[in-house]
Each structure stands twice: as C-alpha cells, then as structure tokens.
Design a protein around this motif. Structure first.
Motif, mmCIF file in Angstrom:
data_model
loop_
_atom_site.group_PDB
_atom_site.id
_atom_site.type_symbol
_atom_site.label_atom_id
_atom_site.label_comp_id
_atom_site.label_asym_id
_atom_site.label_seq_id
_atom_site.Cartn_x
_atom_site.Cartn_y
_atom_site.Cartn_z
ATOM 1 N N ARG A 224 10.623 -5.118 55.227
ATOM 2 C CA ARG A 224 9.384 -5.080 54.435
ATOM 3 C C ARG A 224 8.424 -6.116 54.985
ATOM 4 O O ARG A 224 8.822 -7.111 55.566
ATOM 5 C CB ARG A 224 9.666 -5.390 52.950
ATOM 6 N N LYS A 225 7.147 -5.886 54.741
ATOM 7 C CA LYS A 225 6.115 -6.808 55.191
ATOM 8 C C LYS A 225 5.040 -6.902 54.120
ATOM 9 O O LYS A 225 4.663 -5.899 53.519
ATOM 10 C CB LYS A 225 5.506 -6.287 56.497
ATOM 11 N N GLY A 226 4.545 -8.101 53.866
ATOM 12 C CA GLY A 226 3.462 -8.282 52.922
ATOM 13 C C GLY A 226 2.235 -7.495 53.338
ATOM 14 O O GLY A 226 1.978 -7.320 54.531
ATOM 15 N N ASP A 227 1.501 -7.025 52.350
ATOM 16 C CA ASP A 227 0.353 -6.154 52.633
ATOM 17 C C ASP A 227 -0.790 -6.527 51.695
ATOM 18 O O ASP A 227 -0.626 -6.531 50.472
ATOM 19 C CB ASP A 227 0.783 -4.701 52.417
ATOM 20 N N LEU A 228 -1.941 -6.829 52.267
ATOM 21 C CA LEU A 228 -3.119 -7.170 51.470
ATOM 22 C C LEU A 228 -3.503 -6.017 50.537
ATOM 23 O O LEU A 228 -3.921 -6.250 49.401
ATOM 24 C CB LEU A 228 -4.295 -7.529 52.385
ATOM 25 N N PHE A 229 -3.325 -4.790 51.001
ATOM 26 C CA PHE A 229 -3.678 -3.645 50.156
ATOM 27 C C PHE A 229 -2.723 -3.504 48.966
ATOM 28 O O PHE A 229 -3.116 -3.001 47.916
ATOM 29 C CB PHE A 229 -3.743 -2.359 50.980
ATOM 30 N N ASP A 230 -1.479 -3.969 49.116
ATOM 31 C CA ASP A 230 -0.574 -4.012 47.968
ATOM 32 C C ASP A 230 -1.079 -5.030 46.940
ATOM 33 O O ASP A 230 -1.024 -4.786 45.735
ATOM 34 C CB ASP A 230 0.851 -4.370 48.396
ATOM 35 N N VAL A 231 -1.556 -6.165 47.425
ATOM 36 C CA VAL A 231 -2.124 -7.177 46.529
ATOM 37 C C VAL A 231 -3.318 -6.595 45.778
ATOM 38 O O VAL A 231 -3.468 -6.794 44.561
ATOM 39 C CB VAL A 231 -2.521 -8.459 47.300
ATOM 40 N N LEU A 232 -4.156 -5.855 46.469
ATOM 41 C CA LEU A 232 -5.315 -5.225 45.822
ATOM 42 C C LEU A 232 -4.881 -4.164 44.814
ATOM 43 O O LEU A 232 -5.489 -4.028 43.742
ATOM 44 C CB LEU A 232 -6.256 -4.630 46.870
ATOM 45 N N ALA A 233 -3.815 -3.432 45.132
ATOM 46 C CA ALA A 233 -3.285 -2.448 44.183
ATOM 47 C C ALA A 233 -2.726 -3.164 42.952
ATOM 48 O O ALA A 233 -2.916 -2.709 41.814
ATOM 49 C CB ALA A 233 -2.206 -1.592 44.846
ATOM 50 N N ASN A 234 -2.042 -4.292 43.171
ATOM 51 C CA ASN A 234 -1.535 -5.088 42.048
ATOM 52 C C ASN A 234 -2.699 -5.553 41.167
ATOM 53 O O ASN A 234 -2.633 -5.477 39.931
ATOM 54 C CB ASN A 234 -0.770 -6.315 42.556
ATOM 55 N N LEU A 235 -3.740 -6.027 41.813
ATOM 56 C CA LEU A 235 -4.935 -6.482 41.096
ATOM 57 C C LEU A 235 -5.555 -5.352 40.293
ATOM 58 O O LEU A 235 -5.968 -5.549 39.145
ATOM 59 C CB LEU A 235 -5.950 -7.060 42.090
ATOM 60 N N SER A 236 -5.595 -4.161 40.861
ATOM 61 C CA SER A 236 -6.185 -3.029 40.131
ATOM 62 C C SER A 236 -5.347 -2.677 38.905
ATOM 63 O O SER A 236 -5.890 -2.362 37.845
ATOM 64 C CB SER A 236 -6.378 -1.819 41.041
ATOM 65 N N GLY A 237 -4.022 -2.743 39.025
ATOM 66 C CA GLY A 237 -3.159 -2.460 37.878
ATOM 67 C C GLY A 237 -3.324 -3.502 36.784
ATOM 68 O O GLY A 237 -3.409 -3.170 35.595
ATOM 69 N N ALA A 238 -3.369 -4.770 37.176
ATOM 70 C CA ALA A 238 -3.553 -5.841 36.198
ATOM 71 C C ALA A 238 -4.924 -5.726 35.525
ATOM 72 O O ALA A 238 -5.051 -5.917 34.305
ATOM 73 C CB ALA A 238 -3.401 -7.203 36.880
ATOM 74 N N THR A 239 -5.945 -5.395 36.303
ATOM 75 C CA THR A 239 -7.294 -5.227 35.752
ATOM 76 C C THR A 239 -7.344 -4.047 34.785
ATOM 77 O O THR A 239 -7.975 -4.127 33.721
ATOM 78 C CB THR A 239 -8.311 -5.037 36.892
ATOM 79 N N LEU A 240 -6.685 -2.969 35.144
ATOM 80 C CA LEU A 240 -6.626 -1.805 34.254
ATOM 81 C C LEU A 240 -5.933 -2.165 32.941
ATOM 82 O O LEU A 240 -6.381 -1.752 31.860
ATOM 83 C CB LEU A 240 -5.925 -0.635 34.946
ATOM 84 N N ALA A 241 -4.870 -2.952 33.025
ATOM 85 C CA ALA A 241 -4.177 -3.395 31.802
ATOM 86 C C ALA A 241 -5.131 -4.192 30.916
ATOM 87 O O ALA A 241 -5.183 -3.974 29.698
ATOM 88 C CB ALA A 241 -2.949 -4.232 32.160
#
Length: 127
Positions: free
Chosen positions: A94-111
């Motif tokens: 596995r490798k860290g991904d900036l787009f995963d961080v952005l997806a995480n941010l979108s989920g948290a923002t939606l919550a």
C-alpha cells in the motif's frame, strides 16, 4: 443510548478502517469500478466522523453541537492522514495517496453537513 455504546461503536469502526486500510492490497477483492476506493474512503470517514460526534456529544452532555462536531471532524482528518502515512511506512503493498486524504475530507465534510442539517430540523440534543 449510553455513551459507552457510542464509544464502542466509534472505536470498532476506527478499528475496521485501520484493518481495511493496512491489510495487503492483494487481500482486498478487486472490483472494477472507477474510483470505488475513493467512495469507500469517503464513506469510512462519513461514518467515522458521525460516530465520534455522537460519542463526544454524549460525553460533554451539552446542547451545543458545534464543539463535538469540530472535534470529531478534526480527529477524522488527522486519523485519515495518519492512515495514509502508515500505509507508506508500514506496508509493502500500500502507498499513501493525497486523493485518499481528499476523499476522507469529503466524507468528514459530508458528515458535518448532514449533522448540521439534522440539527437544524430535529433536536439532536436528545442524543
């Protein structure tokens, strides 16, 4: 519901995220849907932020939703970043991904948006 329920639900969800984000990528069933992993990241953090919000809301026992909401949002963001760093440092598949961080941010923002919406039209103080 007692705050222990919210705590264990949030902690269990946190553990599931850690597990699924750090297992070997070859152990995850391959489904050929474009950007499905980003949707999954977003969903993980929508639920993560919501569950921790309910725990913190119950913990402080206040009518204010903003403090537990901000705390759960910030924890979600830092947790998501930590998982991406852990993927890079502690896994070989596995490798860290900036787009995963952005997806995480979108989920948290939606919550946050959903909780604020429900707070406006219902009474979350009873939670």
């Amino acid at each position: 519901m007692p705050k222990q329920f919210y705590f264990w639900a949030a902690l269990t969800w946190t553990g599931l995220i850690v597990f699924f984000c750090l297992i070997k990528s070859s152990d995850i069933p391959a489904i050929q849907i474009t950007n499905l992993d980003k949707v999954v990241h977003s969903f993980f953090h929508l639920v993560f932020t919501s569950l921790w919000f309910f725990f913190f809301k119950k913990q402080i026992n206040s009518s204010d939703v903003f403090k537990p909401l901000v705390v759960s949002f910030i924890i979600s963001i830092f947790f998501g970043i930590a998982i991406e760093i852990a993927q890079t440092l502690f896994t070989t598949t596995r490798k860290g991904d900036l787009f995963d961080v952005l997806a995480n941010l979108s989920g948290a923002t939606l919550a946050v948006c959903i909780i604020l919406f429900f707070n406006k039209y219902t009474n979350l103080n009873k939670v």
